[in-house]
Scaffold this active site. Sequence first.
Site, PDB file in Angstrom:
ATOM      1  N   HIS A  95       0.872  -1.194   0.000  1.00 24.29           N
ATOM      2  CA  HIS A  95       0.000   0.000   0.000  1.00 24.29           C
ATOM      3  C   HIS A  95       0.901   1.234   0.000  1.00 24.29           C
ATOM      4  CE1 HIS A  95      -2.694   3.143   1.379  1.00 24.29           C
ATOM      5  NE2 HIS A  95      -3.685   2.384   0.947  1.00 24.29           N
ATOM      6  N   GLU A 167      -3.549   2.549  -7.323  1.00 27.61           N
ATOM      7  CA  GLU A 167      -3.943   3.618  -6.416  1.00 27.61           C
ATOM      8  C   GLU A 167      -3.006   4.810  -6.597  1.00 27.61           C
ATOM      9  OE1 GLU A 167      -6.318   2.292  -2.861  1.00 27.61           O
ATOM     10  OE2 GLU A 167      -4.266   1.838  -2.335  1.00 27.61           O
ATOM     11  N   GLY A 173      -7.204   9.441  -0.162  1.00 29.92           N
ATOM     12  CA  GLY A 173      -7.578  10.258   0.988  1.00 29.92           C
ATOM     13  C   GLY A 173      -7.647  11.749   0.697  1.00 29.92           C
ATOM     14  N   GLY A 229     -10.981   3.200   0.981  1.00 26.57           N
ATOM     15  CA  GLY A 229     -10.414   3.569   2.283  1.00 26.57           C
ATOM     16  C   GLY A 229     -11.450   4.288   3.118  1.00 26.57           C
ATOM     17  N   GLY A 230     -11.392   5.621   3.119  1.00 23.97           N
ATOM     18  CA  GLY A 230     -12.235   6.446   3.990  1.00 23.97           C
ATOM     19  C   GLY A 230     -13.723   6.116   3.912  1.00 23.97           C
TER      20      GLY A 230
HETATM   21  P1  PGA Z   1      -9.313   6.451   0.194  1.00 25.20           P
HETATM   22  O1  PGA Z   1      -8.146   5.421   0.580  1.00 25.20           O
HETATM   23  O2  PGA Z   1     -10.433   5.647  -0.384  1.00 25.20           O
HETATM   24  O3  PGA Z   1      -9.670   7.090   1.520  1.00 25.20           O
HETATM   25  O4  PGA Z   1      -8.731   7.410  -0.759  1.00 25.20           O
HETATM   26  C1  PGA Z   1      -7.741   4.428  -0.298  1.00 25.20           C
HETATM   27  C2  PGA Z   1      -6.663   3.619   0.329  1.00 25.20           C
HETATM   28  O5  PGA Z   1      -6.189   3.970   1.421  1.00 25.20           O
HETATM   29  O6  PGA Z   1      -6.239   2.616  -0.247  1.00 25.20           O
END
Ligand code: PGA
Length: 254
Positions: A95, A167, A173, A229-230
């Site tokens: 990650h 990603e 985030g 994620g969030g």
């Molecule tokens: P996010 O995070 O959806 O909050 O952007 C993605 C991740 O941490 O892999």
Amino acid sequence: MNGSRRSNIRLVQDLVKALRSAETDVYANGNAPQIVICPPFVYLTEVADTLRANSAPGLVLGAQTLSEFDEGAFTGEVSAFMLVDLGCEYVLVGHSERRTVLGETNAQVAEKYHAALAASLVPVLCVGETRQQRDDGTTFAVIEEQLDAVVAKVGFDKLSSAVVAYEPIWAIGTGNTATAEQAQKVHAHIRKCLSKAGDNTRLLYGGSVNANNTAELMAQADIDGILVGGASLDAEQFAAICRHAVAAENVLQR
Ligand code: PGA
């Protein structure tokens, strides 16, 4: 690194309820989407117990990282065997926060990938570029390097059922999701890089995915799933994301 014992149990219970609720019923057409829940290490056992007690089809357990070592004097580390012992089927590997904040190198990520496979866990390999790298036009080169390290370690045959999550670091985030077109371009490139591994690879997109952008992302030819994620910290929203993802997959299959 979110949640507490109490809030995580609640979140899983609410999620199962929301997945089955009339509004978000992801099972409506006889589908059972594969949904992997990846809590922090210390909550894996409780989340596994909660999943068993509130089972929903297709809902399985994963971890957020693992050690590249099998066992021994590696204080604080958690091995692939330990994750399997706790009921994990999947594990995130590389990650971007592990890479950029905690200094994991491409070579170390490849070792972790190998350790996961050796324990029969499905590694979800995360790759992606920084804003600067995108602006410099090196997105493909950066991702190729990240993939090549893993290919060099395990070989294409071991990647035949690989799960790779693209990603973009600038999208994680931040609320700045890659456009569906930007994501599709990179996914198509990853698909090409992994073509020697066969056609069973699954490519996920991650980075500010929410209930409003899931359908468009999932409608892209080379986006097979998403890494959230969030938005996964809110059961209702996560269930809505799952519903949009399932609906988009149905359209693609038809
Ligand atoms: P996010 O995070 O959806 O909050 O952007 C993605 C991740 O941490 O892999």
